[in-house]
Structure formats: C-alpha cells, structure tokens
Design a protein around this motif. Structure first.
Motif, PDB file in Angstrom:
ATOM      1  N   LEU A  10      -9.073 -31.125 -13.108  1.00  0.00           N
ATOM      2  CA  LEU A  10      -9.777 -31.915 -14.383  1.00  0.00           C
ATOM      3  C   LEU A  10     -10.675 -33.209 -13.902  1.00  0.00           C
ATOM      4  O   LEU A  10     -11.640 -33.264 -14.109  1.00  0.00           O
ATOM      5  CB  LEU A  10      -8.827 -32.258 -15.369  1.00  0.00           C
ATOM      6  CG  LEU A  10      -9.005 -33.133 -16.660  1.00  0.00           C
ATOM      7  CD1 LEU A  10     -10.166 -32.376 -17.409  1.00  0.00           C
ATOM      8  CD2 LEU A  10      -7.901 -33.481 -17.492  1.00  0.00           C
ATOM      9  N   THR A  13     -13.741 -32.128 -12.200  1.00  0.00           N
ATOM     10  CA  THR A  13     -14.745 -31.663 -12.931  1.00  0.00           C
ATOM     11  C   THR A  13     -15.368 -32.733 -13.801  1.00  0.00           C
ATOM     12  O   THR A  13     -16.495 -32.730 -13.806  1.00  0.00           O
ATOM     13  CB  THR A  13     -14.054 -30.816 -14.009  1.00  0.00           C
ATOM     14  OG1 THR A  13     -13.289 -29.569 -13.237  1.00  0.00           O
ATOM     15  CG2 THR A  13     -15.039 -29.847 -14.775  1.00  0.00           C
ATOM     16  N   LEU A  14     -14.638 -33.859 -14.184  1.00  0.00           N
ATOM     17  CA  LEU A  14     -15.428 -34.937 -14.853  1.00  0.00           C
ATOM     18  C   LEU A  14     -15.992 -35.814 -13.990  1.00  0.00           C
ATOM     19  O   LEU A  14     -17.247 -36.209 -14.395  1.00  0.00           O
ATOM     20  CB  LEU A  14     -14.134 -35.863 -15.601  1.00  0.00           C
ATOM     21  CG  LEU A  14     -13.263 -35.019 -16.549  1.00  0.00           C
ATOM     22  CD1 LEU A  14     -11.941 -35.876 -17.217  1.00  0.00           C
ATOM     23  CD2 LEU A  14     -14.055 -34.962 -17.804  1.00  0.00           C
ATOM     24  N   ALA A  17     -19.470 -34.161 -12.843  1.00  0.00           N
ATOM     25  CA  ALA A  17     -20.209 -34.106 -14.113  1.00  0.00           C
ATOM     26  C   ALA A  17     -21.096 -35.448 -14.151  1.00  0.00           C
ATOM     27  O   ALA A  17     -22.354 -35.551 -14.244  1.00  0.00           O
ATOM     28  CB  ALA A  17     -19.563 -33.894 -15.400  1.00  0.00           C
ATOM     29  N   VAL A  18     -20.443 -36.911 -13.791  1.00  0.00           N
ATOM     30  CA  VAL A  18     -20.951 -37.989 -13.872  1.00  0.00           C
ATOM     31  C   VAL A  18     -21.582 -38.266 -12.919  1.00  0.00           C
ATOM     32  O   VAL A  18     -22.605 -39.012 -12.798  1.00  0.00           O
ATOM     33  CB  VAL A  18     -19.723 -39.097 -14.100  1.00  0.00           C
ATOM     34  CG1 VAL A  18     -20.128 -40.241 -14.044  1.00  0.00           C
ATOM     35  CG2 VAL A  18     -19.071 -38.801 -15.606  1.00  0.00           C
ATOM     36  N   ALA A  19     -21.142 -37.862 -11.432  1.00  0.00           N
ATOM     37  CA  ALA A  19     -21.844 -38.353 -10.212  1.00  0.00           C
ATOM     38  C   ALA A  19     -23.174 -37.543 -10.224  1.00  0.00           C
ATOM     39  O   ALA A  19     -23.434 -36.724 -10.770  1.00  0.00           O
ATOM     40  CB  ALA A  19     -20.842 -37.835  -9.282  1.00  0.00           C
ATOM     41  N   SER A  20     -24.102 -38.381  -9.455  1.00  0.00           N
ATOM     42  CA  SER A  20     -25.477 -37.694  -8.955  1.00  0.00           C
ATOM     43  C   SER A  20     -25.387 -37.014  -8.030  1.00  0.00           C
ATOM     44  O   SER A  20     -26.072 -35.853  -7.780  1.00  0.00           O
ATOM     45  CB  SER A  20     -26.525 -38.798  -9.116  1.00  0.00           C
ATOM     46  OG  SER A  20     -26.357 -39.783  -8.107  1.00  0.00           O
ATOM     47  N   LYS A  22     -23.192 -34.723  -6.131  1.00  0.00           N
ATOM     48  CA  LYS A  22     -21.963 -33.994  -6.620  1.00  0.00           C
ATOM     49  C   LYS A  22     -21.140 -33.472  -5.280  1.00  0.00           C
ATOM     50  O   LYS A  22     -19.986 -33.399  -5.563  1.00  0.00           O
ATOM     51  CB  LYS A  22     -22.550 -32.876  -7.424  1.00  0.00           C
ATOM     52  CG  LYS A  22     -23.234 -33.530  -8.832  1.00  0.00           C
ATOM     53  CD  LYS A  22     -23.508 -32.338  -9.912  1.00  0.00           C
ATOM     54  CE  LYS A  22     -24.083 -33.128 -10.926  1.00  0.00           C
ATOM     55  NZ  LYS A  22     -23.667 -34.282 -11.816  1.00  0.00           N
ATOM     56  N   ARG A  49     -21.992 -45.777 -11.467  1.00  0.00           N
ATOM     57  CA  ARG A  49     -22.002 -44.697 -12.559  1.00  0.00           C
ATOM     58  C   ARG A  49     -20.584 -44.141 -12.973  1.00  0.00           C
ATOM     59  O   ARG A  49     -20.293 -44.055 -14.137  1.00  0.00           O
ATOM     60  CB  ARG A  49     -22.780 -43.373 -12.166  1.00  0.00           C
ATOM     61  CG  ARG A  49     -23.540 -42.667 -12.900  1.00  0.00           C
ATOM     62  CD  ARG A  49     -24.347 -41.551 -12.323  1.00  0.00           C
ATOM     63  NE  ARG A  49     -25.840 -41.798 -12.433  1.00  0.00           N
ATOM     64  CZ  ARG A  49     -26.420 -42.031 -11.412  1.00  0.00           C
ATOM     65  NH1 ARG A  49     -25.939 -42.164 -10.067  1.00  0.00           N
ATOM     66  NH2 ARG A  49     -27.823 -42.270 -11.539  1.00  0.00           N
ATOM     67  N   VAL A  57     -16.363 -46.242 -17.999  1.00  0.00           N
ATOM     68  CA  VAL A  57     -16.405 -44.771 -17.570  1.00  0.00           C
ATOM     69  C   VAL A  57     -14.976 -44.516 -16.916  1.00  0.00           C
ATOM     70  O   VAL A  57     -14.385 -43.549 -17.379  1.00  0.00           O
ATOM     71  CB  VAL A  57     -17.515 -44.215 -16.728  1.00  0.00           C
ATOM     72  CG1 VAL A  57     -17.322 -43.013 -16.176  1.00  0.00           C
ATOM     73  CG2 VAL A  57     -18.982 -44.630 -17.407  1.00  0.00           C
ATOM     74  N   LEU A  61     -12.229 -41.917 -17.996  1.00  0.00           N
ATOM     75  CA  LEU A  61     -11.555 -40.864 -17.229  1.00  0.00           C
ATOM     76  C   LEU A  61     -10.031 -41.129 -17.225  1.00  0.00           C
ATOM     77  O   LEU A  61      -9.201 -40.016 -17.636  1.00  0.00           O
ATOM     78  CB  LEU A  61     -12.095 -41.034 -15.866  1.00  0.00           C
ATOM     79  CG  LEU A  61     -13.359 -40.652 -15.523  1.00  0.00           C
ATOM     80  CD1 LEU A  61     -13.716 -41.303 -14.073  1.00  0.00           C
ATOM     81  CD2 LEU A  61     -13.730 -39.433 -15.550  1.00  0.00           C
TER      82      LEU A  61
ATOM     83  N   LEU B  24      -8.499 -27.458 -19.208  1.00  0.00           N
ATOM     84  CA  LEU B  24      -7.655 -28.309 -18.095  1.00  0.00           C
ATOM     85  C   LEU B  24      -6.951 -29.185 -18.837  1.00  0.00           C
ATOM     86  O   LEU B  24      -6.009 -29.540 -18.223  1.00  0.00           O
ATOM     87  CB  LEU B  24      -8.857 -28.736 -17.205  1.00  0.00           C
ATOM     88  CG  LEU B  24      -9.389 -27.718 -16.247  1.00  0.00           C
ATOM     89  CD1 LEU B  24     -10.394 -28.407 -15.264  1.00  0.00           C
ATOM     90  CD2 LEU B  24      -8.159 -27.248 -15.295  1.00  0.00           C
ATOM     91  N   ILE B  67     -17.906 -39.863 -21.461  1.00  0.00           N
ATOM     92  CA  ILE B  67     -18.034 -39.179 -20.072  1.00  0.00           C
ATOM     93  C   ILE B  67     -19.313 -38.474 -20.388  1.00  0.00           C
ATOM     94  O   ILE B  67     -20.185 -38.043 -19.490  1.00  0.00           O
ATOM     95  CB  ILE B  67     -16.724 -38.549 -19.638  1.00  0.00           C
ATOM     96  CG1 ILE B  67     -15.804 -39.611 -19.499  1.00  0.00           C
ATOM     97  CG2 ILE B  67     -16.855 -37.554 -18.462  1.00  0.00           C
ATOM     98  CD1 ILE B  67     -14.553 -38.928 -19.206  1.00  0.00           C
ATOM     99  N   ALA B  71     -22.706 -38.070 -18.129  1.00  0.00           N
ATOM    100  CA  ALA B  71     -23.012 -36.957 -17.222  1.00  0.00           C
ATOM    101  C   ALA B  71     -24.351 -36.162 -17.681  1.00  0.00           C
ATOM    102  O   ALA B  71     -25.076 -35.912 -16.905  1.00  0.00           O
ATOM    103  CB  ALA B  71     -21.928 -35.874 -17.783  1.00  0.00           C
TER     104      ALA B  71
END
Lengths: 82, 161
Positions: A10, A13-14, A17-20, A22, A49, A57, A61, B24, B67, B71
C-alpha cells in the motif's frame, strides 16, 4: 506477516503514484516494539513532493496507512532520499 | 464541453490509483471518475464500508484526496488539475453540516456579542464556512492560526466599532 506485506505494498503504491522518479521508490519494513515502521526511499528530487508543504503529504500517507492497519497495531513511516 | 486526451489520461490514472489502493486498505469499493464542468476530476467511491473509508470528520477521505492531487500533478507539465474524492454524497452532507454549524455559531456570536472560534478545518472547509456567512450583514469571518490547525473566527461586526 501477511498484514505487513499488504501495508508495505500500500505504501509503495501510494508513494510511486506521488513520485516523479517512480523506479527509485523502495519501501522496506521493520518492527520497532509494537509498531510497524515503513521505511520509504525516494530520489532526492522527489523528497519535497513526497513530504509536501509543511509535511502535508507525509501526514496524509500516515493517515491512510493507519486507517488500513485498523486495530492491528500502530504504523509509522520514515522518508529518506537515496 | 470538450475533454483533452490529457485530462482523460489523468482521470484514468486517478481511477487506477484508487482501484489499486482501496483493496489494499481492506475497503471493498467501486470507483467512477468523471470530469467536472470546471475541469476538476471527481472520483466517486461507493462502498459497503463507508465509515472506514471516510474516517472521523473525513480524515481518511481527505488524506486520499491530498495524495491523489499530488499524484495527478506529479508529471511537471504545468496545468494543475484538482481532484475531488467523494463517497456516496459525503462532501454534500459535510457541506450542509458545516453551513448549519456556521449559521448557528453566527447567531450565537450576535446574541452574545462576542467572537467565536470554530474547530480547526482545512482550507476547503473554511471556505465553505466563509461563503455561508458572506451574506450576513452583521457578521464578519476570518481565518487564524497556522495549518493544519487554522480555524475560522466569527465576529459580530457591530462590536468592532
């Protein structure tokens, strides 16, 4: 154990999605007493980020991970660059 | 209204993020993403386990929304798109409840002729409160404090003179 895998996936995945950048996201787990610590590594350029203004952020999370863990113990995250 | 392929791509990204994340989290859910008239993306979630998804005062839903916003905008390509995540009308119910609370506090502020501080809220919710009070002639509202504990202050305007 199964629960740790789920929470690790989890978090990954989160954060992906946020990172550039990846493919530089890594999430590992360790236990600290009763707490599950998710150690998140991202590219240096993605630190801002993933943490966000005033940690917004990172705090989001943590909120999602704690909701996902429910009453199965406490979860925390640590964020580092490489 | 036309939607750019760009916006469609981002709608798909938000959809697949939520479809990966919700299972998840242990939440059984169905997600529909649409583009609103103002260009923002609305992800509407239906679930048999709404309270776990929303959290106290929308805490979990707001965290997911935060988030999803980062994203959807992580690509560095300039145009910012806003993502709103809703669950079976929660945002509307919360808005009505904030408006009721704002009007009640305004009546009390006038009645007792003193300032009232509301509980800390995020920028979106503070805006709902300010808008609800904007048309009241004898009330002024302002925000004070630092995020994430910033809160609305409601004051009777007559007392300032």
């Amino acid at each position: 154990m199964e629960n740790q895998d789920r929470l690790r996936l989890l978090a990954e995945t989160l954060v992906v999605a946020v990172a550039s950048v990846k493919d530089e996201v890594r999430v590992t787990t360790r236990e600290r007493g009763d707490e599950l610590v998710l150690h998140v590594q991202v590219a240096a350029d993605d630190m801002g980020r993933v943490i966000g203004k005033k940690g917004r952020v990172a705090s989001a999370l943590r909120t999602v991970l704690r909701a996902a863990a429910g009453d199965e113990g406490d979860v925390n995250i640590e964020i580092d660059d490489k | 209204m036309t939607t750019s392929p760009h916006a469609n791509q981002r709608a798909n990204d938000v959809l697949s993020l939520l479809e990966d994340v919700l299972p998840l989290m242990g939440v059984d859910a169905r997600v529909v993403v649409s583009t609103e008239a103002d260009g923002s993306l609305l992800a509407d979630i239906s679930s048999s386990d709404l309270s776990a998804l929303i959290g106290g005062r929308g805490r979990t839903l707001n965290a997911l929304q935060c988030i999803a916003n980062v994203a959807a905008n992580s690509g560095n390509d300039g145009d910012w798109v806003r993502v709103v995540i809703d669950a079976e009308g929660y945002r509307e119910r919360r808005r009505e409840s904030l408006e009721r609370c704002a009007l009640k506090a305004a009546a009390q502020a006038v009645e007792e002729n003193r300032e009232l501080e509301l509980e800390p809220m995020n920028a979106f919710e503070r805006r709902i409160v300010h808008c609800a009070l904007a048309d009241l002639p004898d009330i002024a509202s302002d925000s004070r404090g630092e995020e994430p504990y910033r809160y609305v202050v409601i004051a009777p305007t007559a007392s300032k003179e």
